[in-house]
Motif scaffolding. Structure first.
Motif, mmCIF file in Angstrom:
data_model
loop_
_atom_site.group_PDB
_atom_site.id
_atom_site.type_symbol
_atom_site.label_atom_id
_atom_site.label_comp_id
_atom_site.label_asym_id
_atom_site.label_seq_id
_atom_site.Cartn_x
_atom_site.Cartn_y
_atom_site.Cartn_z
ATOM 1 N N GLY A 67 0.781 -1.227 0.000
ATOM 2 C CA GLY A 67 0.000 0.000 0.000
ATOM 3 C C GLY A 67 0.819 1.287 0.000
ATOM 4 O O GLY A 67 0.264 2.365 0.052
ATOM 5 N N ASN A 68 2.134 1.185 -0.073
ATOM 6 C CA ASN A 68 3.006 2.362 0.018
ATOM 7 C C ASN A 68 3.404 2.828 -1.376
ATOM 8 O O ASN A 68 3.882 2.035 -2.188
ATOM 9 N N LYS A 69 3.235 4.121 -1.654
ATOM 10 C CA LYS A 69 3.549 4.682 -2.974
ATOM 11 C C LYS A 69 4.781 5.585 -2.940
ATOM 12 O O LYS A 69 5.052 6.294 -3.904
ATOM 13 N N THR A 70 5.535 5.569 -1.841
ATOM 14 C CA THR A 70 6.730 6.411 -1.739
ATOM 15 C C THR A 70 7.715 6.033 -2.834
ATOM 16 O O THR A 70 7.964 4.857 -3.081
ATOM 17 N N GLY A 71 8.259 7.063 -3.479
ATOM 18 C CA GLY A 71 9.140 6.862 -4.631
ATOM 19 C C GLY A 71 8.348 7.201 -5.881
ATOM 20 O O GLY A 71 7.871 6.328 -6.587
ATOM 21 N N ASP A 72 8.192 8.506 -6.144
ATOM 22 C CA ASP A 72 7.323 8.979 -7.227
ATOM 23 C C ASP A 72 7.848 8.662 -8.619
ATOM 24 O O ASP A 72 7.078 8.487 -9.553
ATOM 25 N N LEU A 113 15.162 12.485 5.638
ATOM 26 C CA LEU A 113 15.964 11.260 5.691
ATOM 27 C C LEU A 113 15.096 10.009 5.730
ATOM 28 O O LEU A 113 15.396 9.014 5.050
ATOM 29 N N SER A 114 14.011 10.044 6.493
ATOM 30 C CA SER A 114 13.147 8.861 6.550
ATOM 31 C C SER A 114 12.496 8.590 5.197
ATOM 32 O O SER A 114 12.306 7.438 4.801
ATOM 33 N N GLN A 115 12.172 9.648 4.448
ATOM 34 C CA GLN A 115 11.572 9.477 3.123
ATOM 35 C C GLN A 115 12.579 8.899 2.131
ATOM 36 O O GLN A 115 12.219 8.092 1.269
ATOM 37 N N LEU A 116 13.846 9.295 2.244
ATOM 38 C CA LEU A 116 14.889 8.710 1.386
ATOM 39 C C LEU A 116 15.047 7.213 1.671
ATOM 40 O O LEU A 116 15.124 6.392 0.749
ATOM 41 N N ILE A 117 15.079 6.859 2.943
ATOM 42 C CA ILE A 117 15.216 5.448 3.332
ATOM 43 C C ILE A 117 13.982 4.661 2.914
ATOM 44 O O ILE A 117 14.087 3.542 2.393
ATOM 45 N N GLU A 118 12.811 5.244 3.095
ATOM 46 C CA GLU A 118 11.564 4.578 2.705
ATOM 47 C C GLU A 118 11.499 4.376 1.192
ATOM 48 O O GLU A 118 11.037 3.338 0.721
ATOM 49 N N ASN A 128 18.972 7.381 -4.009
ATOM 50 C CA ASN A 128 17.685 8.059 -3.863
ATOM 51 C C ASN A 128 17.871 9.560 -3.806
ATOM 52 O O ASN A 128 18.887 10.054 -3.331
ATOM 53 N N ILE A 129 16.875 10.248 -4.324
ATOM 54 C CA ILE A 129 16.876 11.706 -4.372
ATOM 55 C C ILE A 129 15.516 12.172 -3.851
ATOM 56 O O ILE A 129 14.481 11.644 -4.266
ATOM 57 N N ILE A 130 15.538 13.166 -2.966
ATOM 58 C CA ILE A 130 14.292 13.799 -2.546
ATOM 59 C C ILE A 130 14.343 15.239 -3.033
ATOM 60 O O ILE A 130 15.391 15.884 -2.972
ATOM 61 N N VAL A 152 23.861 12.607 1.566
ATOM 62 C CA VAL A 152 23.947 11.901 2.839
ATOM 63 C C VAL A 152 24.446 10.493 2.505
ATOM 64 O O VAL A 152 23.732 9.730 1.839
ATOM 65 N N PRO A 153 25.679 10.151 2.908
ATOM 66 C CA PRO A 153 26.248 8.846 2.553
ATOM 67 C C PRO A 153 25.314 7.687 2.888
ATOM 68 O O PRO A 153 24.692 7.657 3.939
ATOM 69 N N ASN A 154 25.223 6.769 1.952
ATOM 70 C CA ASN A 154 24.412 5.554 2.061
ATOM 71 C C ASN A 154 22.909 5.805 2.132
ATOM 72 O O ASN A 154 22.147 4.874 2.355
ATOM 73 N N ILE A 155 22.496 7.055 1.965
ATOM 74 C CA ILE A 155 21.063 7.368 2.007
ATOM 75 C C ILE A 155 20.618 8.036 0.705
ATOM 76 O O ILE A 155 19.689 7.582 0.064
ATOM 77 N N GLY A 156 21.282 9.111 0.308
ATOM 78 C CA GLY A 156 20.927 9.743 -0.962
ATOM 79 C C GLY A 156 21.096 11.249 -0.949
ATOM 80 O O GLY A 156 21.711 11.829 -0.051
#
Length: 176
Positions: A67-72, A113-118, A128-130, A152-156
């Motif tokens: 149900g998660n659409k994060t990552g447009d 940061l949580s959105q990048l990880i998600e 990942n890019i936000i 952010v290393p290892n995150i995006g």
């Protein structure tokens, strides 16, 4: 009295209609921003010789998390399903940077940061890019992205663009 109640009811109705209008405007800004950014990334891939990159809109599709659409947007580098860049667009929302060291694992609110990880977890993306718009970005993100971009290393990447000025340089830097 009945007259005062009628006035209050009229005021409440007008306030409700105003909030409804603002919600629709905000939602349409987010949607049109996604379309604009998607087209920018597609055009850029062609211009810089990344013609084999597949740039796709995934904003309406659930990912690995039910149900998660994060990552447009997902960019498959050279069309490779195993090398993906996830792009999360937060144009119509202001969220904080969100240091991970002090963050509770039970926290319900989103952070950059949580959105990048998600995005990474939901879309199985390697990078990942936000994306934020300079008119709505939270001050904690502005402070971390002095030039409008931060890695952010290892995150995006966290990028700040300007839709009003059609200025996407920071997103281009993160993609390239």
């Amino acid at each position: 009295t009945e007259g005062q109640l009628g006035k209050h009811l009229g005021s409440l109705k007008a306030l409700y209609e105003l909030r409804e209008l603002r919600f629709k405007e905000t939602a349409s800004k987010g949607l049109s921003a996604e379309v604009t950014i998607l087209q920018f990334l597609k055009d850029m891939a062609e211009e810089v010789g990344f013609a084999n990159d597949e740039v796709s809109d995934t904003s309406t599709l659930a990912g690995n998390i039910k149900g998660n659409k994060t990552g447009d947007i997902i960019i498959k580098v050279d069309g490779d399903d195993d090398i993906k860049i996830g792009v999360e667009i937060k144009i119509d929302q202001s969220i904080a940077y969100g240091e991970l060291i002090n963050r509770s694992p039970l926290a319900k609110s989103d952070t950059a940061l949580s959105q990048l990880i998600e995005t990474s977890a939901n879309r199985n993306s390697k990078l990942n890019i936000i994306v934020f718009d300079e008119d709505k970005v939270d001050s904690t993100i502005k402070n971390k992205c002095v030039q409008g971009i931060s890695y952010v290393p290892n995150i995006g990447f966290i990028t700040i663009i300007s839709l009003l000025k059609n200025e996407n340089r920071n997103l281009a830097i993160a993609y390239i």
